[in-house]
Design a protein around this motif. Structure first.
Motif, mmCIF file in Angstrom:
data_model
loop_
_atom_site.group_PDB
_atom_site.id
_atom_site.type_symbol
_atom_site.label_atom_id
_atom_site.label_comp_id
_atom_site.label_asym_id
_atom_site.label_seq_id
_atom_site.Cartn_x
_atom_site.Cartn_y
_atom_site.Cartn_z
ATOM 1 N N LEU A 116 -51.644 55.888 53.680
ATOM 2 C CA LEU A 116 -50.245 55.572 53.986
ATOM 3 C C LEU A 116 -49.361 56.376 53.034
ATOM 4 N N HIS A 117 -48.251 56.869 53.526
ATOM 5 C CA HIS A 117 -47.361 57.693 52.699
ATOM 6 C C HIS A 117 -46.742 56.838 51.591
ATOM 7 N N PRO A 118 -46.690 57.385 50.354
ATOM 8 C CA PRO A 118 -46.095 56.602 49.251
ATOM 9 C C PRO A 118 -44.647 56.182 49.505
ATOM 10 N N LYS A 119 -43.970 56.928 50.377
ATOM 11 C CA LYS A 119 -42.580 56.553 50.681
ATOM 12 C C LYS A 119 -42.525 55.210 51.422
ATOM 13 N N GLN A 120 -43.631 54.864 52.089
ATOM 14 C CA GLN A 120 -43.661 53.599 52.850
ATOM 15 C C GLN A 120 -44.245 52.456 52.021
ATOM 16 N N THR A 121 -44.734 52.797 50.819
ATOM 17 C CA THR A 121 -45.450 51.773 50.029
ATOM 18 C C THR A 121 -44.950 51.732 48.581
ATOM 19 N N HIS A 122 -43.658 51.827 48.441
ATOM 20 C CA HIS A 122 -43.014 51.706 47.117
ATOM 21 C C HIS A 122 -43.620 52.659 46.087
ATOM 22 N N GLY A 123 -43.904 53.904 46.521
ATOM 23 C CA GLY A 123 -44.287 54.944 45.558
ATOM 24 C C GLY A 123 -45.768 55.039 45.238
ATOM 25 N N ILE A 124 -46.593 54.216 45.898
ATOM 26 C CA ILE A 124 -48.041 54.304 45.616
ATOM 27 C C ILE A 124 -48.741 54.887 46.841
ATOM 28 N N LEU A 125 -49.473 55.983 46.647
ATOM 29 C CA LEU A 125 -50.269 56.520 47.761
ATOM 30 C C LEU A 125 -51.485 55.596 47.937
ATOM 31 N N ILE A 126 -51.557 54.979 49.119
ATOM 32 C CA ILE A 126 -52.640 54.003 49.366
ATOM 33 C C ILE A 126 -53.621 54.555 50.389
ATOM 34 N N GLU A 127 -54.898 54.478 50.023
ATOM 35 C CA GLU A 127 -55.970 54.865 50.946
ATOM 36 C C GLU A 127 -56.690 53.592 51.389
ATOM 37 N N PHE A 128 -57.011 53.523 52.663
ATOM 38 C CA PHE A 128 -57.928 52.471 53.136
ATOM 39 C C PHE A 128 -59.246 53.149 53.455
ATOM 40 N N CYS A 129 -60.339 52.492 53.143
ATOM 41 C CA CYS A 129 -61.632 53.111 53.410
ATOM 42 C C CYS A 129 -62.631 52.057 53.867
ATOM 43 N N GLN A 130 -63.639 52.555 54.557
ATOM 44 C CA GLN A 130 -64.740 51.679 54.980
ATOM 45 C C GLN A 130 -66.031 52.448 54.776
ATOM 46 N N SER A 131 -66.988 51.826 54.085
ATOM 47 C CA SER A 131 -68.272 52.499 53.871
ATOM 48 C C SER A 131 -68.969 52.667 55.202
ATOM 49 N N ARG A 132 -69.682 53.778 55.292
ATOM 50 C CA ARG A 132 -70.417 54.048 56.520
ATOM 51 C C ARG A 132 -71.507 52.994 56.683
ATOM 52 N N ASP A 133 -71.852 52.683 57.915
ATOM 53 C CA ASP A 133 -72.978 51.802 58.160
ATOM 54 C C ASP A 133 -74.238 52.643 58.026
ATOM 55 N N PHE A 134 -75.033 52.340 57.010
ATOM 56 C CA PHE A 134 -76.208 53.160 56.773
ATOM 57 C C PHE A 134 -77.406 52.722 57.597
ATOM 58 N N GLY A 135 -77.156 51.901 58.597
ATOM 59 C CA GLY A 135 -78.240 51.559 59.506
ATOM 60 C C GLY A 135 -79.148 50.481 58.954
ATOM 61 N N PHE A 136 -78.577 49.483 58.314
ATOM 62 C CA PHE A 136 -79.384 48.366 57.823
ATOM 63 C C PHE A 136 -80.132 47.744 58.999
ATOM 64 N N VAL A 137 -81.424 47.678 58.868
ATOM 65 C CA VAL A 137 -82.224 47.110 59.951
ATOM 66 C C VAL A 137 -82.438 45.641 59.631
ATOM 67 N N ASP A 138 -81.870 44.802 60.441
ATOM 68 C CA ASP A 138 -81.918 43.384 60.135
ATOM 69 C C ASP A 138 -83.204 42.769 60.682
ATOM 70 N N ALA A 139 -84.303 43.299 60.255
ATOM 71 C CA ALA A 139 -85.588 42.795 60.734
ATOM 72 C C ALA A 139 -86.144 41.819 59.711
ATOM 73 N N PRO A 140 -86.706 40.697 60.156
ATOM 74 C CA PRO A 140 -87.172 39.724 59.191
ATOM 75 C C PRO A 140 -88.335 40.242 58.354
ATOM 76 N N SER A 141 -89.196 41.008 58.972
ATOM 77 C CA SER A 141 -90.361 41.491 58.249
ATOM 78 C C SER A 141 -91.102 42.475 59.139
ATOM 79 N N VAL A 142 -91.774 43.436 58.549
ATOM 80 C CA VAL A 142 -92.555 44.342 59.393
ATOM 81 C C VAL A 142 -93.890 43.703 59.781
ATOM 82 N N SER A 143 -94.270 42.692 59.068
ATOM 83 C CA SER A 143 -95.525 42.037 59.385
ATOM 84 C C SER A 143 -95.316 40.533 59.338
ATOM 85 N N GLU A 144 -95.981 39.828 60.231
ATOM 86 C CA GLU A 144 -95.788 38.374 60.215
ATOM 87 C C GLU A 144 -96.484 37.741 59.019
#
Ligand code: CMX
Length: 307
Positions: A116-144
Motif C-alpha cells: 500500500l502506498h505510504p501516502k494512504q497509510t500515514h507515511g508507512i510503506l506497508i507490505e502484506f504477505c502470505q507464505s507459499r503453501d509448501f504442500g504440507f501433506v496432511d496424512a496421518p501416517s505412511v504406515s498403519e
C-alpha cells in the motif's frame, strides 16, 4: 491472525549493516536473495519474533534506489503476514485503498505480496504477505503400524527426522521448502532402526538426510549405521554424548553435521570427534538453536544440497 513478518531496511552498505546487527543483536544473516522484479537484493536476519530484511538496490530504477537517494538509509517498510492474501487484497480495495500492485505478486522468501502506498497509510510503506503453501501433506501416517508423518513435496530430497516433543517443528517449517520430510516421532528406543528401515522401504526412499535432536541422536546414529546405503548424511542438533553414541559415531561412514549452541556444555567437546569420525562438520550457533533455525537450515542445505 495478522503478525509482523519482517521489517524492511534500505541499506547502502550491506556488510556494514550486517556487522552492526551482529554487534547489537548477535545475529548473522541466514540468506540473501535477489528479487529481479523489484531490482533489489534482500538479506535476511532472524530475530526471535521477527525477521529483518536488508534491502540493497540492484538498479538505479529500483524503488529502493529512489528511496535511498531521497531519504538515505533507514526503515523502509513493515510487512505483515496474513492467512489469505487475496481476501486481504479485496477487503482493502473495498475499503478504498489502491494497492500498488494490480494483484498479489511473488516476492522474496517464497511469499506472495502486495504494497500500500505510504501516502494512504500515514507515511508507512506497508507490505502484506502470505507464505507459499509448501504442500504440507496432511496424512496421518505412511504406515498403519508405524507412526511416520510426511510433510512437503515428495519430489524433493528426503529428510528423515527423529524428534520428540515437537522439538524439530520450527526446523520442519523451514525445511519444507527444500525437503520431503518424514517425521518419525520417538516414543521408545525399541525397534527404532527396524521401524526406520520399514519406512524407508515403504516410501521407497533411496537417499535421505537424517536429522535428530538431543536425546534422539543415539537412535538416529544407529539407523544411519544400519542404513548406510540409504542415509547419505546425518545432522545432529544439540547432540549429547552417550556411551552408545560413541560406538555408532566411530562406525559412521556418511558426512556428519553437528550443530550445537554455545551455552551447551558438550559443545566444546564436539571438536574431539574430528579425530575419529570420518567427515564431520561442526557449527556452534549463538544461543538456543531453536532461535537459530534459519541459520541451521542454511547450513544443512549448504552441506547436503550444495545450495
Ligand atoms: N516509506 C515512507 N514513505 C515513502 C517511502 C517509504 N518506503 N517511499 C517513498 N515514500 C514517500 C516519499 O518520501 C514521497 O513523499 P513526499 O511526496 O512527501 O516527498 C512519496 O512517498 C512519493 O515518493 P517518490 O520518491 O516519488 O516515490 P514513488 O511514488 O515513485 O514510489 C512507492 C513510492 C512507495 C510507490 C514505491 O517505492 C513502491 O512502489 N514501493 C513498493 C515496492 C518496493 O518498495 N519494493 C522494494 C521491496 C521489495 C521487497 O521487500 O521484496
Amino acid at each position: 491472525m495478522i503478525h509482523l513478518e519482517h521489517i524492511g531496511i534500505a541499506v547502502q552498505d550491506a556488510p556494514a549493516v550486517q556487522a552492526l546487527m551482529q554487534t547489537l543483536f548477535n545475529v548473522l544473516s541466514y540468506k540473501s536473495e535477489t528479487v529481479t522484479s523489484e531490482s533489489v537484493e534482500t538479506i535476511f536476519l532472524a530475530l526471535e519474533n521477527v525477521k529483518l530484511e536488508l534491502l540493497k538496490a540492484t538498479a538505479d530504477t529500483s524503488a529502493v534506489a529512489k528511496f535511498l537517494e531521497k531519504k538515505g538509509e533507514g526503515l523502509h517498510h513493515l510487512a505483515f503476514e496474513v492467512q489469505d492474501i487475496d481476501a486481504t487484497f479485496e477487503r482493502l480495495k473495498a475499503a478504498g485503498f489502491t494497492p500498488l500492485n494490480p494483484e498479489p505478486k511473488h516476492g522474496a522468501d517464497g511469499k506472495r505480496i502486495f504494497f500500500l502506498h505510504p501516502k494512504q497509510t500515514h507515511g508507512i510503506l506497508i507490505e502484506f504477505c502470505q507464505s507459499r503453501d509448501f504442500g504440507f501433506v496432511d496424512a496421518p501416517s505412511v504406515s498403519e503400524e508405524i507412526a511416520c508423518f510426511p510433510m512437503g513435496n515428495p519430489q524433493n530430497p528426503a529428510m528423515f527426522a527423529f524428534q520428540n516433543e515437537q522439538d524439530l517443528y520450527p526446523l520442519y517449517y523451514e525445511a519444507q521448502r527444500d525437503f520431503y520430510i518424514l517425521d518419525m516421532p520417538i516414543h521408545s528406543d525399541e525397534d527404532w532402526a527396524q521401524n526406520a528401515s520399514k519406512i524407508l522401504e515403504q516410501e521407497d526412499i533411496k537417499e535421505a538426510v537424517l536429522v535428530a535432536q538431543g536425546e534422539t541422536c543415539t537412535a538416529a546414529l544407529s539407523v544411519a549405521v544400519a542404513q548406510a546405503e540409504r542415509i547419505k548424511g546425518v545432522v545432529l542438533l544439540n547432540f549429547c554424548f552417550e556411551k552408545e553414541s560413541t560406538k555408532y559415531l566411530a562406525a559412521l561412514q556418511q558426512p556428519l553435521l553437528l550443530i550445537g549452541h554455545e551455552n551447551q556444555l558438550e559443545a566444546p567437546h564436539y571438536f574431539a570427534l574430528k579425530s575419529f569420525v570420518n567427515q564431520v562438520h561442526i557449527a556452534i550457533l549463538p544461543d538456543d538453536w531453536q532461535q537459530c533455525t534459519p541459520l541451521a537450515m542454511s547450513l544443512i542445505k549448504r552441506r547436503f544440497l550444495h545450495k
